[in-house]
Design a protein around this motif. Structure first.
Motif, short mmCIF file in Angstrom:
data_model
loop_
_atom_site.label_atom_id
_atom_site.label_comp_id
_atom_site.label_asym_id
_atom_site.label_seq_id
_atom_site.Cartn_x
_atom_site.Cartn_y
_atom_site.Cartn_z
N SER A 1 -18.39 -15.27 -2.43
CA SER A 1 -17.80 -15.46 -3.75
C SER A 1 -16.95 -14.27 -4.21
O SER A 1 -16.21 -14.36 -5.18
CB SER A 1 -18.89 -15.72 -4.78
OG SER A 1 -19.79 -14.62 -4.84
N ASN A 2 -17.06 -13.16 -3.51
CA ASN A 2 -16.27 -11.96 -3.83
C ASN A 2 -15.87 -11.30 -2.52
O ASN A 2 -16.44 -10.31 -2.09
CB ASN A 2 -17.09 -11.00 -4.69
CG ASN A 2 -16.29 -9.76 -5.09
OD1 ASN A 2 -15.05 -9.78 -5.07
ND2 ASN A 2 -16.98 -8.68 -5.44
N THR A 3 -14.88 -11.90 -1.87
CA THR A 3 -14.50 -11.47 -0.52
C THR A 3 -13.74 -10.15 -0.52
O THR A 3 -13.69 -9.48 0.51
CB THR A 3 -13.66 -12.55 0.17
OG1 THR A 3 -12.49 -12.81 -0.62
CG2 THR A 3 -14.45 -13.83 0.33
N THR A 4 -13.14 -9.79 -1.64
CA THR A 4 -12.36 -8.55 -1.71
C THR A 4 -12.85 -7.70 -2.88
O THR A 4 -12.23 -7.68 -3.93
CB THR A 4 -10.86 -8.84 -1.85
OG1 THR A 4 -10.66 -9.68 -3.01
CG2 THR A 4 -10.32 -9.55 -0.63
N PRO A 5 -13.97 -7.00 -2.71
CA PRO A 5 -14.51 -6.21 -3.82
C PRO A 5 -13.66 -5.00 -4.18
O PRO A 5 -13.79 -4.46 -5.27
CB PRO A 5 -15.88 -5.77 -3.30
CG PRO A 5 -15.75 -5.80 -1.81
CD PRO A 5 -14.83 -6.94 -1.52
N GLY A 6 -12.78 -4.59 -3.25
CA GLY A 6 -11.84 -3.51 -3.55
C GLY A 6 -12.35 -2.14 -3.17
O GLY A 6 -13.55 -1.92 -2.96
N PHE A 7 -11.40 -1.20 -3.09
CA PHE A 7 -11.69 0.19 -2.79
C PHE A 7 -10.43 1.00 -3.10
O PHE A 7 -9.44 0.44 -3.59
CB PHE A 7 -12.16 0.37 -1.33
CG PHE A 7 -11.17 -0.10 -0.28
CD1 PHE A 7 -10.36 0.80 0.41
CD2 PHE A 7 -11.08 -1.45 0.04
CE1 PHE A 7 -9.49 0.36 1.40
CE2 PHE A 7 -10.19 -1.90 1.02
CZ PHE A 7 -9.40 -0.99 1.69
N PHE A 8 -10.45 2.27 -2.84
CA PHE A 8 -9.25 3.09 -3.01
C PHE A 8 -8.29 2.76 -1.87
O PHE A 8 -8.24 3.45 -0.85
CB PHE A 8 -9.61 4.58 -3.03
CG PHE A 8 -10.14 5.07 -4.34
CD1 PHE A 8 -9.28 5.55 -5.31
CD2 PHE A 8 -11.50 5.03 -4.61
CE1 PHE A 8 -9.76 6.01 -6.54
CE2 PHE A 8 -12.00 5.49 -5.83
CZ PHE A 8 -11.13 5.97 -6.80
N ASP A 9 -7.54 1.69 -2.05
CA ASP A 9 -6.72 1.16 -0.96
C ASP A 9 -5.23 1.40 -1.12
O ASP A 9 -4.45 1.06 -0.22
CB ASP A 9 -6.99 -0.33 -0.76
CG ASP A 9 -6.52 -1.18 -1.94
OD1 ASP A 9 -6.06 -0.62 -2.95
OD2 ASP A 9 -6.61 -2.43 -1.83
N THR A 10 -4.79 1.95 -2.24
CA THR A 10 -3.36 2.07 -2.51
C THR A 10 -2.98 3.54 -2.67
O THR A 10 -3.48 4.22 -3.56
CB THR A 10 -2.96 1.29 -3.77
OG1 THR A 10 -3.34 -0.08 -3.61
CG2 THR A 10 -1.46 1.39 -4.02
N ILE A 11 -2.11 3.99 -1.78
CA ILE A 11 -1.59 5.35 -1.85
C ILE A 11 -0.14 5.25 -2.30
O ILE A 11 0.67 4.53 -1.69
CB ILE A 11 -1.68 6.05 -0.48
CG1 ILE A 11 -3.15 6.38 -0.15
CG2 ILE A 11 -0.87 7.34 -0.47
CD1 ILE A 11 -3.93 5.25 0.43
N THR A 12 0.20 5.93 -3.37
CA THR A 12 1.56 5.86 -3.92
C THR A 12 2.33 7.09 -3.49
O THR A 12 1.91 8.23 -3.73
CB THR A 12 1.53 5.77 -5.45
OG1 THR A 12 0.80 4.61 -5.83
CG2 THR A 12 2.95 5.67 -6.01
N TYR A 13 3.48 6.84 -2.85
CA TYR A 13 4.29 7.94 -2.31
C TYR A 13 5.76 7.59 -2.45
O TYR A 13 6.17 6.50 -2.03
CB TYR A 13 3.93 8.19 -0.85
CG TYR A 13 4.57 9.42 -0.24
CD1 TYR A 13 4.26 10.71 -0.72
CD2 TYR A 13 5.45 9.32 0.83
CE1 TYR A 13 4.82 11.83 -0.14
CE2 TYR A 13 6.01 10.44 1.42
CZ TYR A 13 5.70 11.70 0.92
OH TYR A 13 6.25 12.83 1.50
N LYS A 14 6.51 8.46 -3.07
CA LYS A 14 7.93 8.24 -3.30
C LYS A 14 8.17 6.86 -3.92
O LYS A 14 9.06 6.11 -3.50
CB LYS A 14 8.72 8.43 -2.01
CG LYS A 14 8.64 9.85 -1.47
CD LYS A 14 9.53 10.09 -0.26
CE LYS A 14 9.44 11.53 0.22
NZ LYS A 14 10.27 11.81 1.42
N SER A 15 7.33 6.56 -4.89
CA SER A 15 7.44 5.35 -5.73
C SER A 15 7.11 4.05 -5.02
O SER A 15 7.33 2.96 -5.57
CB SER A 15 8.84 5.24 -6.36
OG SER A 15 9.12 6.37 -7.14
#
Length: 544
Positions: free
Chosen positions: A148-162
């Motif tokens: 029921s919650n297949t993508t619980p999430g994590f620190f998955d996004t790194i922002t670099y040069k916008s």
């Protein structure tokens, strides 16, 4: 047909048996320390990551030594311009000698992911007062995934040069298996006069943000190990760019592009090749042709059950296509000798262009004949086919980008340049199935040329992939779409690397009427899009 899903890709006849000159490394001296905990299933994984970092350092002409961290000796890092520690194994003991040297050294130290707590939380080293930041926690998935919650999430996004660089994640609800590397070290800057957050990461599900790359003088911390689950829009590209700053080698901003027409063999459509050649020549864009010198269909898969082979001397279509292209900006890259192996299906049809040549993909091991002499024999046979028909390749490309360690090493005796992605192994004869201390294979994409890689090859990059169409009714192995817009987006990402290349390949068979795809129109759109991003087109012969 070769698809992206199957890939993890001028000298004289007298030079067939010559070795290219040795490459003098003049860049920074670097030390890579990696985790190698004994008697585990992952003993050699750290070495695989070390090979990948060593390859990137080859872009900077670096002289690299790779050493298991437990073998570090006091004072060792003083002999290097930069030392990288790859913390790939949770709580692997870090030698006190290394931490003491790191705490007192003015040399560049770069620490990745795990085990910083052994350094930062030991009052012996005065970490926080010296560096102005501290490690606060280790974080992974926000929660265990469920149906029921297949993508619980994590620190998955790194922002670099916008741009958002999103880490790979996949969950198989039928098995509960997670394919991802979510763990990161969370840090907090406590003295902004000493430490800087150079790159940030975020957890979209919780709204949290944290430093991804922290620098305090000569000491750098990267919150994860950006060699797992890499791809053309992965945070791996962030590292490839920021390595310039870590090493103090600031290459000028420069963006080149390359295009290669792929799997061009005896049965190639001359009409398709002429259409592509004419378009590129009209724009004065140079291009490469991945040429298969000797066509074989030993099982007669595409010839009504009758075995078929076509040497270069009899490959009329191929020579017509090459001759037309070579005077209009094209050049040859040798793409295997036969681009298939023996008379067996390795994995698909045993036909040139379909199958692997230098790796037993069915059993995931080197082929039975694998040796330096066997590989050299095939390289030289292919070169002879080309040379006897008046052709000179400018580089080598391994079929399906996967050959054995010995085959890759042997290529340096024949080809001054390769043009490809590469699979590397933690042993020349790898045991990839051992329960303890098994070997690993690591595939690597490069955004820029590597002057010398782990196998001694000079590698020119293919960084974007290739256009694919779902034609499963014609070819069951071609069952998904990868659009020209996808590849153009990849080019936008690789441009964040200050000297990144937008390099892709394209199969001429997408222009054949029976396939029924908008191949030529999409090819033109992609070429135009990459040009509009400001890339300058080149080919292997124009690169040093």
């Amino acid at each position: 047909m070769k698809t992206l899903g199957r890939l993890l890709g001028a000298w004289l006849l007298a030079m067939l048996f010559a070795s290219p000159g040795a490459f003098a490394q003049t860049g920074p001296r670097t030390l890579i320390l990696y985790d190698a905990p004994p008697n585990t299933a992952y003993t050699k994984l750290g070495f695989g990551y070390a090979i990948m970092l060593r390859n990137l350092l080859g872009h900077f002409d670096s002289k690299v030594d790779m050493v298991p961290v437990q073998n570090y000796t006091a004072g060792q890092l003083s002999g290097y311009d930069a030392t990288f520690y790859l913390g790939s194994y949770y709580d692997n003991p870090v030698p006190a000698a290394f931490m003491a040297d790191a705490a007192s050294s003015s040399k560049t130290i770069v620490w990745f992911k795990y085990n910083l707590w052994q350094f930062a939380w030991d009052p012996t080293y005065g970490f926080q007062s010296r560096y102005g930041f501290n490690l606060t926690a280790l974080r992974g998935l926000n929660a265990a995934p469920t149906s029921s919650n297949t993508t619980p999430g994590f620190f998955d996004t790194i922002t670099y040069k916008s741009l958002p660089f999103v880490k790979y994640y996949a969950y198989d609800s039928s098995t509960g298996a997670v394919n991802a590397d979510p763990d990161v070290g969370l840090t907090a800057i406590t003295d902004a006069t000493k430490a800087q957050n150079l790159v940030s990461m975020s957890n979209p599900k919780t709204g949290e943000q944290a430093p991804y790359v922290v620098r305090s003088g000569n000491f750098w911390y990267v919150a994860d190990l950006p060699f797992s689950y890499i791809g053309p829009r992965d945070r791996y590209l962030v590292l490839t760019d920021i390595l310039h700053d870590m090493l103090g080698v600031n290459h000028a901003e420069s963006h080149k592009a390359m295009v290669r027409l792929e799997d061009v063999g005896a049965l190639v459509s001359v009409t398709a090749m002429k259409s592509l050649t004419d378009y590129l020549y009209q724009l004065r864009i140079p291009f490469s042709i991945a040429t298969i010198p000797y066509y074989k269909d030993p099982l007669g898969v595409y010839n009504s059950g009758v075995p078929m082979q076509v040497p270069m001397s009899q490959a009329t279509n191929l020579k017509r296509a090459l001759n037309y292209a070579l005077v209009r900006g094209g050049e040859i890259v040798m793409h295997g000798y036969t681009h298939q192996y023996s008379n067996v299906r390795n994995r698909y049809t045993a036909v040139s262009g379909d199958d692997y040549e230098f790796w037993d993909i069915v059993n995931n091991q080197p082929v039975a004949e694998d040796s330096t002499s066997w590989a050299l024999g095939r390289y030289r046979a292919g070169l002879l086919e080309l040379n006897l028909n008046g052709y000179r390749p400018t580089a080598w490309e391994t079929p399906h980008y996967q050959g054995s360690a010995l085959a890759s090493k042997a290529s340096t005796q024949v080809f001054p340049k390769t043009y490809q992605r590469v699979v590397y192994y933690t042993a020349d004869k790898p045991n990839l199935t051992a329960a303890v201390e098994k070997d690993f294979a690591v595939g690597q994409i490069f955004p820029y040329p590597i002057q010398t890689d782990y196998y001694g090859q000079k590698v020119l990059p293919e960084s974007l992939g290739n256009i694919e169409y779902d034609i499963h009714l014609i070819d069951p192995t071609s069952s998904y779409n990868y659009t020209w817009q996808d590849i153009l987006t990849n080019a936008q990402y690789v441009k964040t690397v200050r000297d990144g290349y937008a390099s892709f390949f394209f199969h001429p068979f997408w222009l054949e009427p029976q396939v029924g795809t908008p191949g030529l129109a999409d090819f033109k759109s992609l070429i135009s899009g990459i040009s509009n991003l400001g890339f300058t087109w080149t080919v292997p012969s124009q690169l040093p």
